[in-house]
Design a protein around this motif. Structure first.
Motif, PDB file in Angstrom:
ATOM      1  N   SER A  76       0.820  -1.222   0.000  1.00  0.00           N
ATOM      2  CA  SER A  76       0.000   0.000   0.000  1.00  0.00           C
ATOM      3  C   SER A  76       0.850   1.266   0.000  1.00  0.00           C
ATOM      4  CB  SER A  76      -0.924   0.031   1.224  1.00  0.00           C
ATOM      5  OG  SER A  76      -1.902  -0.959   1.117  1.00  0.00           O
ATOM      6  N   ALA A  77       2.071   1.167   0.504  1.00  0.00           N
ATOM      7  CA  ALA A  77       2.965   2.328   0.581  1.00  0.00           C
ATOM      8  C   ALA A  77       3.573   2.698  -0.771  1.00  0.00           C
ATOM      9  CB  ALA A  77       4.076   2.063   1.587  1.00  0.00           C
ATOM     10  N   LEU A  78       3.410   1.846  -1.771  1.00  0.00           N
ATOM     11  CA  LEU A  78       3.961   2.167  -3.097  1.00  0.00           C
ATOM     12  C   LEU A  78       3.194   3.321  -3.729  1.00  0.00           C
ATOM     13  CD1 LEU A  78       4.444  -1.440  -4.533  1.00  0.00           C
ATOM     14  CD2 LEU A  78       6.235   0.119  -3.744  1.00  0.00           C
ATOM     15  N   PRO A  79       3.881   4.209  -4.433  1.00  0.00           N
ATOM     16  CA  PRO A  79       3.215   5.339  -5.074  1.00  0.00           C
ATOM     17  C   PRO A  79       2.161   4.883  -6.085  1.00  0.00           C
ATOM     18  CG  PRO A  79       5.609   5.564  -5.179  1.00  0.00           C
ATOM     19  CD  PRO A  79       5.326   4.195  -4.666  1.00  0.00           C
ATOM     20  N   ASP A 131       6.719  -4.813 -11.763  1.00  0.00           N
ATOM     21  CA  ASP A 131       6.712  -5.998 -10.903  1.00  0.00           C
ATOM     22  C   ASP A 131       7.809  -5.906  -9.848  1.00  0.00           C
ATOM     23  OD1 ASP A 131       4.618  -7.001 -12.396  1.00  0.00           O
ATOM     24  OD2 ASP A 131       5.822  -8.504 -13.443  1.00  0.00           O
ATOM     25  N   SER A 132       8.943  -5.316 -10.214  1.00  0.00           N
ATOM     26  CA  SER A 132      10.068  -5.207  -9.280  1.00  0.00           C
ATOM     27  C   SER A 132       9.702  -4.366  -8.053  1.00  0.00           C
ATOM     28  CB  SER A 132      11.302  -4.629  -9.975  1.00  0.00           C
ATOM     29  OG  SER A 132      11.034  -3.338 -10.485  1.00  0.00           O
ATOM     30  N   GLN A 133       8.838  -3.355  -8.231  1.00  0.00           N
ATOM     31  CA  GLN A 133       8.403  -2.531  -7.105  1.00  0.00           C
ATOM     32  C   GLN A 133       7.575  -3.363  -6.125  1.00  0.00           C
ATOM     33  OE1 GLN A 133       6.483   0.439  -9.834  1.00  0.00           O
ATOM     34  NE2 GLN A 133       7.240   1.876  -8.285  1.00  0.00           N
ATOM     35  N   VAL A 134       6.659  -4.136  -6.680  1.00  0.00           N
ATOM     36  CA  VAL A 134       5.796  -4.968  -5.841  1.00  0.00           C
ATOM     37  C   VAL A 134       6.626  -6.058  -5.174  1.00  0.00           C
ATOM     38  CG1 VAL A 134       3.740  -6.433  -5.783  1.00  0.00           C
ATOM     39  CG2 VAL A 134       3.819  -4.463  -7.332  1.00  0.00           C
ATOM     40  N   ARG A 135       7.555  -6.664  -5.917  1.00  0.00           N
ATOM     41  CA  ARG A 135       8.432  -7.702  -5.368  1.00  0.00           C
ATOM     42  C   ARG A 135       9.231  -7.148  -4.182  1.00  0.00           C
ATOM     43  NH1 ARG A 135       9.746 -12.189  -7.710  1.00  0.00           N
ATOM     44  NH2 ARG A 135       9.249 -11.368  -9.775  1.00  0.00           N
ATOM     45  N   ALA A 136       9.773  -5.946  -4.311  1.00  0.00           N
ATOM     46  CA  ALA A 136      10.558  -5.335  -3.237  1.00  0.00           C
ATOM     47  C   ALA A 136       9.694  -5.095  -1.992  1.00  0.00           C
ATOM     48  CB  ALA A 136      11.195  -4.033  -3.709  1.00  0.00           C
ATOM     49  N   ALA A 137       8.460  -4.660  -2.188  1.00  0.00           N
ATOM     50  CA  ALA A 137       7.563  -4.415  -1.051  1.00  0.00           C
ATOM     51  C   ALA A 137       7.204  -5.716  -0.354  1.00  0.00           C
ATOM     52  CB  ALA A 137       6.298  -3.693  -1.529  1.00  0.00           C
ATOM     53  N   VAL A 138       6.929  -6.763  -1.122  1.00  0.00           N
ATOM     54  CA  VAL A 138       6.607  -8.072  -0.540  1.00  0.00           C
ATOM     55  C   VAL A 138       7.826  -8.620   0.201  1.00  0.00           C
ATOM     56  CG1 VAL A 138       5.996 -10.463  -1.091  1.00  0.00           C
ATOM     57  CG2 VAL A 138       4.760  -8.582  -2.190  1.00  0.00           C
ATOM     58  N   ASP A 139       9.013  -8.466  -0.387  1.00  0.00           N
ATOM     59  CA  ASP A 139      10.248  -8.891   0.275  1.00  0.00           C
ATOM     60  C   ASP A 139      10.431  -8.161   1.601  1.00  0.00           C
ATOM     61  OD1 ASP A 139      10.861 -10.610  -1.811  1.00  0.00           O
ATOM     62  OD2 ASP A 139      12.405  -9.323  -2.681  1.00  0.00           O
ATOM     63  N   GLU A 140      10.159  -6.861   1.612  1.00  0.00           N
ATOM     64  CA  GLU A 140      10.303  -6.040   2.817  1.00  0.00           C
ATOM     65  C   GLU A 140       9.383  -6.557   3.933  1.00  0.00           C
ATOM     66  OE1 GLU A 140      11.883  -3.177   5.243  1.00  0.00           O
ATOM     67  OE2 GLU A 140      12.576  -3.663   3.231  1.00  0.00           O
ATOM     68  N   ALA A 141       8.224  -7.096   3.534  1.00  0.00           N
ATOM     69  CA  ALA A 141       7.285  -7.644   4.511  1.00  0.00           C
ATOM     70  C   ALA A 141       7.716  -9.024   5.002  1.00  0.00           C
ATOM     71  CB  ALA A 141       5.885  -7.726   3.903  1.00  0.00           C
ATOM     72  N   GLY A 142       8.712  -9.617   4.332  1.00  0.00           N
ATOM     73  CA  GLY A 142       9.234 -10.904   4.771  1.00  0.00           C
ATOM     74  C   GLY A 142       8.709 -12.101   3.998  1.00  0.00           C
ATOM     75  N   TYR A 143       8.134 -11.850   2.828  1.00  0.00           N
ATOM     76  CA  TYR A 143       7.556 -12.922   2.028  1.00  0.00           C
ATOM     77  C   TYR A 143       8.153 -12.873   0.624  1.00  0.00           C
ATOM     78  CZ  TYR A 143       4.664 -12.711   6.076  1.00  0.00           C
ATOM     79  OH  TYR A 143       4.277 -12.681   7.393  1.00  0.00           O
ATOM     80  N   GLU A 144       7.778 -13.838  -0.207  1.00  0.00           N
ATOM     81  CA  GLU A 144       8.364 -13.906  -1.547  1.00  0.00           C
ATOM     82  C   GLU A 144       7.294 -13.861  -2.622  1.00  0.00           C
ATOM     83  OE1 GLU A 144      11.319 -16.694  -4.247  1.00  0.00           O
ATOM     84  OE2 GLU A 144      10.678 -17.412  -2.298  1.00  0.00           O
ATOM     85  N   LEU A 145       7.446 -12.893  -3.516  1.00  0.00           N
ATOM     86  CA  LEU A 145       6.577 -12.816  -4.693  1.00  0.00           C
ATOM     87  C   LEU A 145       7.172 -13.764  -5.723  1.00  0.00           C
ATOM     88  CD1 LEU A 145       5.075  -9.665  -6.274  1.00  0.00           C
ATOM     89  CD2 LEU A 145       6.187 -11.360  -7.700  1.00  0.00           C
ATOM     90  N   VAL A 146       6.380 -14.734  -6.181  1.00  0.00           N
ATOM     91  CA  VAL A 146       6.909 -15.745  -7.092  1.00  0.00           C
ATOM     92  C   VAL A 146       6.352 -15.612  -8.499  1.00  0.00           C
ATOM     93  CG1 VAL A 146       7.513 -17.410  -5.308  1.00  0.00           C
ATOM     94  CG2 VAL A 146       5.226 -17.464  -6.301  1.00  0.00           C
ATOM     95  N   GLY A 147       5.443 -14.680  -8.731  1.00  0.00           N
ATOM     96  CA  GLY A 147       4.940 -14.457 -10.085  1.00  0.00           C
ATOM     97  C   GLY A 147       3.555 -13.839 -10.081  1.00  0.00           C
ATOM     98  N   ARG A 148       3.056 -13.679 -11.296  1.00  0.00           N
ATOM     99  CA  ARG A 148       1.693 -13.161 -11.460  1.00  0.00           C
ATOM    100  C   ARG A 148       0.746 -14.330 -11.573  1.00  0.00           C
ATOM    101  NH1 ARG A 148       1.053  -8.121 -15.445  1.00  0.00           N
ATOM    102  NH2 ARG A 148       2.911  -6.933 -14.868  1.00  0.00           N
ATOM    103  N   SER A 149      -0.437 -14.184 -11.007  1.00  0.00           N
ATOM    104  CA  SER A 149      -1.462 -15.201 -11.149  1.00  0.00           C
ATOM    105  C   SER A 149      -2.153 -15.005 -12.499  1.00  0.00           C
ATOM    106  CB  SER A 149      -2.506 -15.085 -10.025  1.00  0.00           C
ATOM    107  OG  SER A 149      -1.886 -15.266  -8.779  1.00  0.00           O
ATOM    108  N   ALA A 150      -2.633 -16.099 -13.025  1.00  0.00           N
ATOM    109  CA  ALA A 150      -3.317 -16.036 -14.320  1.00  0.00           C
ATOM    110  C   ALA A 150      -4.708 -15.454 -14.162  1.00  0.00           C
ATOM    111  CB  ALA A 150      -3.400 -17.421 -14.929  1.00  0.00           C
TER     112      ALA A 150
END
Length: 72
Positions: free
Chosen positions: A26-29, A53-72
């Motif tokens: 939510s903190a992403l611009p 995608d890299s912005q969202v991946r970085a935010a998810v990483d910051e929360a302590g989880y791993e973004l592994v891709g987009r859902s279909a």
């Protein structure tokens, strides 16, 4: 141009996990709404303009989880 994308996230298992991911993303611009779902292992991001995608991946990483891709 608004955008809605659902991503697959690993490691979420509870409501606290959902809140952590939602808070960071939510903190992403430009993000207008976030819906994390631990049971489905997804986070859906609504934004005013498309995000990298890299912005969202970085935010998810910051929360302590791993973004592994987009859902279909």
């Amino acid at each position: 141009m608004s955008s809605t994308i659902t991503y697959t996230v690993t490691g979420m298992s509870c409501g606290h996990c959902e809140k952590s991911v939602s808070s960071e993303v939510s903190a992403l611009p430009g993000v207008t709404q976030v819906a994390a779902d631990a049971k489905a292992g997804t986070v859906t991001v609504h934004s005013a303009a498309p995000l990298e995608d890299s912005q969202v991946r970085a935010a998810v990483d910051e929360a302590g989880y791993e973004l592994v891709g987009r859902s279909a």
